[in-house]
Design a protein around this motif. Structure first.
Motif, PDB file in Angstrom:
ATOM      1  N   LEU A  69      33.665  36.551  14.520  1.00 15.83           N
ATOM      2  CA  LEU A  69      33.639  35.430  15.461  1.00 15.83           C
ATOM      3  C   LEU A  69      32.438  34.583  15.046  1.00 15.83           C
ATOM      4  N   TYR A  70      32.656  33.289  14.803  1.00 18.36           N
ATOM      5  CA  TYR A  70      31.611  32.495  14.169  1.00 18.36           C
ATOM      6  C   TYR A  70      31.358  31.184  14.902  1.00 18.36           C
ATOM      7  N   GLY A  71      30.176  30.625  14.633  1.00 19.93           N
ATOM      8  CA  GLY A  71      29.807  29.358  15.244  1.00 19.93           C
ATOM      9  C   GLY A  71      28.993  28.521  14.270  1.00 19.93           C
ATOM     10  N   LEU A  72      28.915  27.221  14.533  1.00 21.84           N
ATOM     11  CA  LEU A  72      28.163  26.288  13.698  1.00 21.84           C
ATOM     12  C   LEU A  72      27.016  25.689  14.493  1.00 21.84           C
ATOM     13  N   ALA A  73      25.830  25.669  13.903  1.00 11.35           N
ATOM     14  CA  ALA A  73      24.684  24.960  14.463  1.00 11.35           C
ATOM     15  C   ALA A  73      24.410  23.780  13.549  1.00 11.35           C
ATOM     16  N   CYS A  96      26.946  30.695  11.612  1.00  8.02           N
ATOM     17  CA  CYS A  96      26.344  31.902  12.192  1.00  8.02           C
ATOM     18  C   CYS A  96      27.396  32.875  12.694  1.00  8.02           C
ATOM     19  N   ASP A  97      27.094  34.154  12.567  1.00  3.09           N
ATOM     20  CA  ASP A  97      27.914  35.209  13.154  1.00  3.09           C
ATOM     21  C   ASP A  97      27.545  35.305  14.626  1.00  3.09           C
ATOM     22  N   LEU A  98      28.511  35.111  15.509  1.00  8.55           N
ATOM     23  CA  LEU A  98      28.221  35.097  16.936  1.00  8.55           C
ATOM     24  C   LEU A  98      28.015  36.486  17.524  1.00  8.55           C
TER      25      LEU A  98
END
Length: 678
Positions: free
Chosen positions: A213-217, A230-232
């Motif tokens: 599950l991933y996210g972008l900063a 980033c790995d959430l």
């Protein structure tokens, strides 16, 4: 529970309590509020709740732990060990039950809010509590006698098993829900976003989902866009990348882009389309680099200045180009990523934009405040996020002031005759011998100085980047090639033929690559003026905040921003970019805005925190402050026309020289001719 029940002590938290024999360790942890992870809800298939029980005497805790303090391995643990492997000494907290007094250690990887150490700029931890997280639920099967839809039963399971109430689901989730439930035999993993008032199911998979599950900063700057994937689950940065903001073709600085929107019908929409497409390309590039499915990117957090904020959202920035510089909204914004053109990631992905502080101080400054926390500083800190538009914060526990200063793109290598962005071949460091006036330099991609015998002769030297031009101008001032007004001296006045005439002014030759077909890299009088304008705006903004605070000095200076991380503090002070402080009180914070975006991505409580802090920051508008122009003019001198720099004089005494309008020293022909004409 009675005093006769076994005592359970958790480390490193130190929490303890008595529990009846047969109580699962996971249950005891939850009742005590111990930070122990579990995605599968205690069914022994996710391995998140691993613990390490101790055996023997624990004088600190006043207990002796027997080998049979926990129940023997059961079949669930044995099966997990066969299939995936369980570290020696580890137990699954959902399966091991209390049989006697026990001390249980919760390792970092089993903690929900585990700490992630910031890489380069700071060692302060990020506490993991993302708005989007993965949980597993066991859903009741359909029953003709109890009419209910599959979604409603998933909602009931989320409420009962995870205390997530009223989660909604969009059409893309609904289309996958029924196949996932039946394939998973009524056990499904669910990605839930709890960053808004109403939780939302963003994804669903049969059984245990271990695909990530991933996210972008994202730090969306005027000149460059930087992003971290980033790995959430643990906050680790899997990939980082950046690209030039394509809006540059509409104007190098923010006001130029506002003017473009004013003068060209539909110009704002053009710029919106350009930056949204760039973000989408960047997201796909990062996913490819990290070798993950971009459809598993479920959240983005974006920080940017107010003009970029409005253009990203498709809002005409015209109001930001004129007083009173009204924002369409200053609050935090939550919306679907697809609305921003991020169509290559999860269709349900959410985007969070941090709040803006004021019309010219945006979410990027808020992110810096979240990262560097001037509001809890015991000393008076000046934090400068150096870029095309500099954000400046001054504060301590008694309050924080903020302003924005239009430095322009010179610090990025733009508007410089031999300037370029930071890339292999660009000069990034330079030293000039004060006696011989000869330079030596280092370029990006090579660790050797140019005067090193091992420096490769076939090296491609392509130009000079922002940090290089800063050092070049400062070194010229220290070597006596440049006077306090910023004028480059002639060859006769400086004693070096490297000071070449260029029309009515002079330029200093750093490198002549023409013999091998390369460029001649010089610092021209126009380059000096561009740097003077940029550094004067920066210093004037800082000085304005100091006036508001009623101080003449600050305790420390923090240089933030990807560019700020590469600035030499000594050279910055020689130029007069920053106020005079002891050199050891100037520190780099790296890309603080980008790190603030990561904090907001990985910790939803940080969002509430920064929304509160932004409301407490006092904004100073440089555009309407009369003293800004006064400070700007005085700051044109190098380092400054009137402000003393006693700390700088201890480490870099500057020569007291003055060249005439032609660059000649007093008494040379150029000055005599000008006097005769007068």
């Amino acid at each position: 529970m009675t005093d006769q029940d076994p005592l359970v002590i958790f480390t490193p938290s130190g929490k303890r309590g008595r529990f009846a024999i047969g109580t699962p360790i996971l249950t005891a942890a939850r009742q005590l509020g111990v930070d122990l992870d579990s995605v599968c809800g205690g069914r022994g298939i996710c391995s998140k709740c691993q613990v390490a029980p101790g055996v023997g005497d624990f004088p600190k805790h006043g207990v002796t732990v027997a080998e049979d303090a926990l129940s023997p391995w059961n079949e669930v643990e044995a099966r997990y060990d066969r299939v995936r492997g369980l570290k020696k000494g580890r137990r699954l907290g959902c399966q091991a039950t209390v049989q006697g007094d026990v001390v249980v250690d919760v390792p970092p990887e089993s903690q929900v809010h585990r700490q992630v150490v910031r890489k380069a700029a700071s060692t302060r931890p990020i506490t993991m509590d993302p708005a989007t997280r993965l949980v597993m639920v066991e859903v009741a099967e359909p029953d003709m006698h109890v009419p209910s839809g599959d979604l409603e039963r998933v909602q009931d399971a989320l409420a009962a098993q995870w205390e997530i109430y009223g989660a909604r689901a969009s059409l893309p989730v609904l289309t996958r829900l029924q196949p996932a439930l039946r394939k998973g035999n009524w056990q499904v993993s669910v990605a839930v976003h709890a960053g808004a008032e109403t939780p939302e199911i963003l994804g669903v998979w049969p059984g245990l989902h271990d695909g990530g599950l991933y996210g972008l900063a994202v730090d969306l700057g005027s000149t460059t866009i930087a992003a971290h994937l980033c790995d959430l689950t643990d906050g680790h940065v899997l990939a980082s990348s950046g690209l030039m903001n394509p809006q540059i073709r509409f104007g190098e600085d923010l006001m130029s882009r506002v003017s473009y929107a004013m003068m060209n019908p539909g110009g704002d929409a053009e710029m919106t389309t350009a930056v949204q497409a760039a973000l989408n390309d960047l997201a796909l590039e990062l996913a490819k680099e990290a070798e993950i499915d971009p459809a598993l990117i479920f959240e983005t957090v974006i920080v940017c200045n107010p003009v970029m904020h409005h253009l990203l959202l498709g809002i005409d920035p015209v109001e930001l180009g004129q007083a009173p510089f009204a924002l369409a909204t200053s609050g935090a914004v939550t919306l679907r990523a697809a609305e921003l053109g991020l169509t290559g990631i999860a269709p349900t992905a959410q985007t969070y934009l941090l709040p803006c502080i004021a019309g010219h101080v945006g979410a990027d400054a808020a992110a810096v405040a979240l990262s560097e926390e001037p509001n809890v500083s015991n000393d008076l800190a000046l934090i400068v996020d150096v870029g095309t538009n500099a954000e400046i914060l001054l504060g301590d526990r008694s309050g924080v002031l903020a302003c924005s200063s239009p430095t322009g793109p010179a610090f990025e290598g733009a508007q410089i005759s031999s300037g370029q962005r930071a890339a292999p071949g660009a000069i990034e460091r330079i030293e000039i011998d004060p006696a011989t006036k000869e330079p030596r330099f280092r370029i990006i991609g090579c660790d050797l100085w140019s005067d090193d015998p091992a420096f490769p002769t076939d090296t491609q030297i392509t130009g000079i980047c922002g940090s290089g031009i800063i050092e070049a101008v400062a070194e010229m001032r220290m070597a006596g090639l440049l006077d306090a007004s910023g004028l480059i001296g002639s060859a006769q006045a400086t004693g070096t033929p490297r000071c070449e005439p260029t029309g009515r002014t002079h330029a200093y030759l750093i490198h002549d690559g023409s013999a091998s077909g390369g460029p001649r890299i010089t610092v021209t009088q126009g380059d000096i003026r561009a740097i003077q304008l940029a550094k004067s705006a920066l210093y004037a903004g800082a000085r304005l905040l100091m006036d508001q605070r009623g101080v003449d000095r600050v305790d420390r200076v923090v240089l933030a921003g990807a560019f700020g991380a590469h600035i030499s503090p000594k050279h910055a002070m020689v130029l007069g970019m920053i106020p005079d402080v002891p050199l050891d009180k100037v520190q780099s914070a790296g890309n603080a805005a980008g790190h603030g975006a990561r904090i907001a991505l990985c910790n939803r409580a940080a969002r509430t925190k920064i929304e509160r802090i932004v409301g407490e920051i006092h904004k100073v508008e440089t555009a309407i402050e009369p003293k800004f122009q006064e400070h700007f003019v005085s700051a044109n001198a190098i380092p400054h026309a009137t402000d003393p720099f006693p700390e700088l004089s201890k480490i870099a005494p500057l020569p007291t020289i003055a060249f005439g309008a032609s660059g000649a020293a007093p008494g040379e022909g150029g000055n005599r001719r000008r006097r005769r004409r007068g």
